[in-house]
Design an enzyme around this catalytic site. Structure first.
Site: not given
Ligand code: IPE
Ligand code: IPE
Ligand code: MG
Length: 251
Positions: A25, A42, A136
């Site tokens: 995240d 990303h 792995l």
């Molecule tokens: C959780 O991240 C899912 C992934 C990392 C794929 P999100 O950023 O979507 O989670 P919430 O919505 O903040 O809980």
């Molecule tokens: C995690 O990073 C990647 C996915 C959920 C695909 P985020 O896109 O949730 O990044 P933040 O949380 O908005 O910084």
């Molecule tokens: Mg996020």
């Protein structure tokens, strides 16, 4: 082979975790902090995946599970969702051969029926190519949700004629989408949030949890070592007392 629940025996937390599961995240915030579009985060996040796969190999980790796209992430703006899908396809095309050369088994779990057919096909081919690899196992959770996983396991059992009232934990576990892996020893969430966000709800029952403010694109081998050091400083008891563990009398 299917693993039975790790909560029945006590693995030595002083050792390397066998299975690490990560919620990757903070990609969006990493980019926003640099005045870049979220998608740039990303793209950087894919580089971080490559780095952590290599780091896990060096540390003899056997299972690495990465949350790439949750069943709730469809709620994001359409252009971000479609870029994430394209990144997924490109990463598969670029990385699978390298993974195979490095003896890595690749698994993709989640409700794949929502992906377009070309992507479903690429996933199947990648899994088939790497199926016999042993160094792995990397699992990518895509359109995955912990609740979906439990429900699909129950549905599989009952549609095979199993009476719902007789379903046991062992039966349900055997139908979860990651029945090929032991439960995670160590869970890591980057990006500062301290929640599970519908990740491996069943399997995380006794996993050691580690949260870090580091955004996923900045997460590297050193960050992984910090998480492992935290894991190794803990005592896993699974309901028992410290004294039982010290005496080695745990059943
Ligand atoms: C959780 O991240 C899912 C992934 C990392 C794929 P999100 O950023 O979507 O989670 P919430 O919505 O903040 O809980
Ligand atoms: C995690 O990073 C990647 C996915 C959920 C695909 P985020 O896109 O949730 O990044 P933040 O949380 O908005 O910084
Ligand atoms: Mg996020």
């Amino acid at each position: 082979m299917n693993y039975s629940s790790s909560t029945k025996t006590v693995p030595d937390a002083g050792l390397m975790p066998k299975h690490i599961a990560i919620i990757m995240d903070g990609n969006g915030r990493w980019a926003t902090k640099r005045f870049l579009p979220r998608v740039a985060g990303h793209v950087k996040g894919v580089d971080a995946v490559r780095g952590i796969v290599e780091a896990c190999i060096k540390r003899d980790i056997q299972f690495l599970t990465l949350f790439a796209f949750s069943s709730e992430n469809w709620r994001r703006p359409a252009d971000e969702v479609s870029l994430l899908m394209r990144l997924f396809v490109t990463a598969l095309e670029k990385e699978v051969k390298k993974m195979h050369d490095n003896n890595i088994r690749l698994k993709i779990v989640g409700d794949l029926s929502r992906f377009d057919l070309a992507l479903q096909d690429a996933i199947q081919k990648a899994e088939e190519l790497t199926a016999a690899n042993t160094r792995l196992t990397v699992t990518i959770c895509a359109n995955y949700g912990g609740r979906w996983d439990i429900v699909q396991a129950v549905n599989k059992l009952t549609s095979n004629g199993q009476a719902a009232s007789d379903i046991t934990e062992e039966m349900l576990e055997s139908q979860l989408s990651m029945a090929y892996a032991p439960e995670p020893d160590l869970f890591i969430r980057t990006g500062g949030e301290t929640r599970i966000s519908n990740f491996l709800l069943w399997q995380l029952a006794y996993t050691e949890l580690f949260f870090t403010d580091t955004f996923w694109p900045d997460f590297n081998g050193k960050s992984l070592d910090e998480a492992i050091a935290s894991y190794q400083s803990r005592e896993r008891r699974f309901g028992r007392t410290s004294a039982q563990l010290a005496e080695g009398t745990e059943a």
